[in-house]
Design a protein around this motif. Structure first.
Motif, PDB file in Angstrom:
ATOM      1  N   GLY A  74       0.795  -1.222   0.000  1.00 22.50           N
ATOM      2  CA  GLY A  74       0.000   0.000   0.000  1.00 22.50           C
ATOM      3  C   GLY A  74       0.824   1.265   0.000  1.00 22.50           C
ATOM      4  N   GLU A  75       2.134   1.119   0.018  1.00 21.86           N
ATOM      5  CA  GLU A  75       2.991   2.292   0.064  1.00 21.86           C
ATOM      6  C   GLU A  75       3.379   2.747  -1.349  1.00 21.86           C
ATOM      7  N   THR A  76       3.615   4.067  -1.484  1.00 27.09           N
ATOM      8  CA  THR A  76       4.152   4.570  -2.738  1.00 27.09           C
ATOM      9  C   THR A  76       5.574   5.041  -2.480  1.00 27.09           C
ATOM     10  N   LEU A  77       6.510   4.404  -3.186  1.00 30.91           N
ATOM     11  CA  LEU A  77       7.892   4.843  -3.080  1.00 30.91           C
ATOM     12  C   LEU A  77       8.267   5.512  -4.394  1.00 30.91           C
ATOM     13  N   VAL A  78       8.886   6.693  -4.280  1.00 35.45           N
ATOM     14  CA  VAL A  78       9.299   7.379  -5.501  1.00 35.45           C
ATOM     15  C   VAL A  78      10.804   7.282  -5.636  1.00 35.45           C
ATOM     16  N   LEU A  79      11.253   6.853  -6.817  1.00 33.86           N
ATOM     17  CA  LEU A  79      12.678   6.886  -7.126  1.00 33.86           C
ATOM     18  C   LEU A  79      12.944   8.212  -7.812  1.00 33.86           C
ATOM     19  N   LEU A  80      13.730   9.038  -7.162  1.00 31.33           N
ATOM     20  CA  LEU A  80      13.984  10.376  -7.675  1.00 31.33           C
ATOM     21  C   LEU A  80      15.455  10.489  -8.046  1.00 31.33           C
ATOM     22  N   GLY A  81      15.718  11.216  -9.127  1.00 32.85           N
ATOM     23  CA  GLY A  81      17.117  11.409  -9.499  1.00 32.85           C
ATOM     24  C   GLY A  81      17.228  12.012 -10.883  1.00 32.85           C
TER      25      GLY A  81
END
Lengths: 523, 321
Positions: free
Chosen positions: B27-34
């Motif tokens: 249920g989590e949203t993880l964002v890969l940022l870069g």
């Protein structure tokens, strides 16, 4: 112009059966080969779109195939596949390869990579990606390739007539050989219309929107198979003897038409080019061919000339023709040239031609050895009394004769010789002679009569069956009209002839064309 | 739900991903940022095996992904691409039905699901029979999302889902996505280079650089407790807005002026971010007449721009201390 159209129309009407048959054969030939090409080329295009490292090689090979001149490609096929439909279909198939492989490859490559990526990411298998995504999206480009291939094939298929595969080329090449414009047009116009029509048809299929790509995927093979079925393979017609005649021979009254009317010869025929005809007869693919009676290949392929017992073939006796002026100037020239008269019969000439054309011996050597055997050879006197300029047409027999005359003149007179070989055809040689650019060249009585003098038809009919009368007629007319003298005939007759394999003719006891007719009628 | 353990991807010209580990809860949203080339897309593509890792293990839903056929794995993971990747020769409805068809759903079920998704994503029913080329960029992206959600996968991978859109459309679709109930229940890995987007959509943010994880944590952790200079530098330009967006009214509650009694205030929920609160107040039609307030545990406090800013400063100082 109107007259031209009228006569073209009447030609088409007269020949409508043949035209229909040729057109259907042409369509069938085009589409069988196209179908086979598609079956091979599309998977190949798909494969190289997967294995990009192979794309250069495969496209390179297909490109090389494309650059081989069509007639040469057809020629390459003969030793492998014989004559008739098979080699023609294979050659046309090879021609269609490049556009189809290249467009399949390009079509698949230009599918947006985010689309294939999405397809893969959603869990489609590679087959599903190919059939549901790549091929439908590449279809317009692939169709463009098929369209190009179709137009190429309609064009190249005319050449199939050279190897007995039929099609509209029979009219086109027959017409060219006979200088019959109506015949050329009767073949060329339908061929062009076919190309335009199929191009238009495929363009329509191509423009169907992307949704209907699925429909075209199914409909194209059906159309192709349907069109291919027009081509009834000639091999399915059974008969005992098969004759292969050149397009020219097929249309001449002193050729196939004469065989039918004078001999009532009723033989199954195919049209074929003389370049492959002899070999095809040698390889049992043809039983009877039309050839030239002194051709070296007669010997090379162990063929025998059937006796023209009802004399439908006009005589083509060879003799030097010389400007009267130079004969008067150097009186010793004529006796020297006439030394050869009566010395060479058909079989000797065939043998000499065989050595030059087939064994690739130089014409000078063949000429000198022959003259030594005949005790006619004399060392050149190296005189400087004057120059005789000699010409020849471009084939082996003429080169040999020219060398013999050269040796005879140098050995028997104080004259020297200047040769101009390779003057193309009859027209060029004769014009060079009348324009005082050469002094002599070897000519044939039949050619002098039918090509140069071209007398009215009933004159030809009166004399054509008799070799002496033809010789007398051309001799008289050449002197009167051109101040050119026919010297004594050399002896051989390089005429049209029907030929068979020596072995088969012997077994069936066929020596004359009448024997052949009897044999065919009795079987 | 998703675990990466010491995953590396080596290409001929260097390491794209260098020994990274993280996990995403259900249920989590993880964002890969870069920035581009930092290895974030490669990391995402390794999870549905579009790229195979050189080293390390990836576990999805308790199962090592190497143990399942890639096609089957992918059918259970929704995938949204930057350039939507819709099939140009399929209609919208056919595009949405791709995975259900691969899973051999019956036609009725697929049709029902398609209608439901079109409705949820605010696409009119007439769109169903159009081809992607006939849609606007925003509509295409919504269809792309609908297609990924069609078979109701528990996990969603989104690779720059809004990357191809103009800033205005982008912001509005981002809001829609944020409010979509279907997405709230999913475990999502989202890749983006847009800091704003990362902070708005991510429960946690994983900042990557040169194939390595620089920092992984909540928005506030990145803002107020950066692990190094790179993190601060990366978010410097939008820092003020990001901070206001990361803090909710309930968090600064204790720094707001005294509780009040009254009835005519407009109430804002305590989960409203400071950014939204300021926006709402400044866009009020009659700034003099209207008053705003929020309630936490039955106590009401009035909010004004001035007092909010003061509370924000105090809150920042309190967490840094």
């Amino acid at each position: 112009m109107n007259e031209q159209q009228q006569s073209l129309w009447s030609f088409i009407q007269q020949q409508s059966d043949k035209l229909l048959e040729q057109t259907l054969a042409h369509i069938g030939l085009t589409f069988i080969s196209l179908l086979l090409s598609i079956i091979i080329a599309i998977p190949l295009g798909i494969w190289i779109s997967r294995k990009k490292q192979w794309s250069g090689t495969i496209l390179g090979i297909a490109g090389v195939l494309q650059t081989i001149p069509s007639i040469a490609l057809l020629g390459f096929m003969i030793p492998l596949l014989g004559i008739g439909a098979k080699p023609a279909i294979v050659a046309l198939m090879l021609y269609a390869f490049l556009p189809i492989i290249r467009n399949t490859f390009t079509g698949i490559n230009q599918v947006n990579s985010s689309v294939t990526d999405a397809a893969k990411g959603m869990g489609m298998t590679s087959y599903q990606i190919l059939f549901k995504v790549e091929l439908p999206l590449a279809m317009p480009v692939i169709l463009a390739g098929i369209r190009t291939a179709t137009v190429i094939n309609v064009g190249v298929a005319t050449l199939a007539a050279y190897i007995a595969a039929g099609g509209l080329g029979e009219f086109i090449f027959g017409g060219i050989a006979l200088n019959n414009t109506n015949m050329i047009l009767a073949g060329a116009i339908p061929a062009a219309l076919l190309a335009i029509f199929f191009d238009f048809l495929l363009a329509r299929v191509q423009q169907l929107n992307i949704k209907n790509a699925r429909i075209s995927l199914i409909s194209i093979p059906i159309i192709l198979v349907g069109l291919s079925s027009f081509y009834l393979l000639p091999a399915t017609i059974k008969g005992h003897m098969l004759a292969g005649f050149t397009p020219e021979f097929m249309g001449r009254s002193d050729g196939y038409l004469g065989l039918k009317s004078k001999y009532k010869l009723n033989i199954r025929t195919v049209v074929i080019s003389d370049a492959v005809m002899y070999k095809a007869a040698f390889e049992n693919q043809l039983d009877v061919i039309s050839g030239y009676s002194t051709d070296g290949r007669l010997k090379a392929y162990d063929l025998v000339v059937l006796d023209d017992d009802k004399t439908i073939f006009p005589p083509y006796y060879a003799a030097p023709i010389v400007r009267q002026e130079i004969l008067t100037k150097y009186a010793e020239l004529e006796p020297a040239l006439n030394l050869l008269s009566g010395r060479i019969n058909d079989s000797i000439m065939t043998d000499l031609n065989y050595r030059v054309d087939h064994l690739k011996e130089p014409p000078e050597k063949v000429a000198r050895e022959f003259l030594i055997r005949q005790n006619l050879y004399k060392e050149p006197r190296n005189g400087n009394k004057g120059i005789v300029r000699m010409g020849s047409k471009i084939f082996g027999e003429q080169y040999i004769l020219l060398q013999m005359y050269s040796i005879l003149i140098k050995g028997n007179t104080d004259l020297t010789v200047e040769t101009k070989t390779g003057l193309g055809g009859t027209k060029i040689c004769f014009d060079a002679l009348t324009n005082n650019q050469i002094d002599m060249y070897p000519e044939y009585t039949g050619t002098g009569l039918l090509v140069i003098l071209q007398p009215v038809n009933n004159v030809v009919q009166q004399i054509i069956g008799n070799k002496e009368k033809v010789y007398e007629y051309v001799q008289k007319e050449f002197i009167n009209q051109y101040k050119i003298k026919w010297l004594k005939p050399i002896g051989f007759n390089n005429a049209y002839a029907l030929m068979m394999r020596k072995k088969q003719a012997g077994e069936l006891n066929i020596r004359t064309i009448s024997d052949l007719k009897m044999f065919i009628d009795n079987n | 739900m998703i675990q990466l353990q010491n995953v590396s991807k080596q290409y001929a010209n260097g390491k794209a991903v260098d020994d990274i580990s993280f996990s995403i809860e259900e249920g989590e949203t993880l964002v890969l940022l870069g920035t581009s080339g930092c290895g974030k897309t490669t990391t995402l593509r390794m999870i549905n095996r579009l790229t195979e890792p050189t080293k390390g293990d990836i576990i999805v839903n308790g199962q090592d992904i190497k143990t399942q056929p890639p096609e089957l794995l992918r059918r259970g993971i929704g995938y949204v691409l930057q350039h939507h990747g819709l099939f140009p020769h399929y209609t919208v409805a056919e595009n949405i039905a791709i995975v259900p068809n691969l899973l051999k759903w019956n036609k009725e079920k697929t049709a029902r699901r398609t209608d439901e998704l079109l409705q949820k994503l605010q696409l009119s029913a007439t769109v169903a029979n159009l081809y992607p080329a006939q849609l606007s960029g925003g509509q295409q992206q919504r269809v792309g999302l609908a297609r990924a959600l069609a078979a109701n996968p528990p996990v969603l991978l989104m690779d720059e889902p809004l990357g191809a859109l103009d800033p205005v459309t982008r912001a509005s679709i981002r809001k829609e996505f944020n409010n979509l109930d279907e997405l709230k229940r999913k475990t999502i890995l989202l890749v983006t280079h847009d800091v704003q987007e990362a902070f708005e959509l991510g429960d946690r943010i994983c900042l990557m650089n040169e194939g390595k994880i620089v920092q992984i944590g909540t928005a506030q952790e990145l803002l107020f407790n950066p692990s190094d200079e790179f993190v601060s530098r990366f978010i410097k330009e939008q820092r003020f807005q990001l901070e206001l967006e990361s803090i909710q009214l309930k968090e600064v509650w204790r720094f707001l002026p005294k509780a009040i009694e009254g009835t005519d205030e407009k109430l804002l929920v305590p989960e409203t971010t400071l950014w939204e609160a300021i926006e709402t107040i400044s866009q009020a039609k009659h700034p003099e007449a209207e008053r705003f307030a929020t309630t936490v545990s039955n106590q009401k406090k009035q909010i004004e721009i001035g007092s909010l800013m003061a509370a924000y400063t105090n809150y920042k100082n309190s967490i840094k201390a």
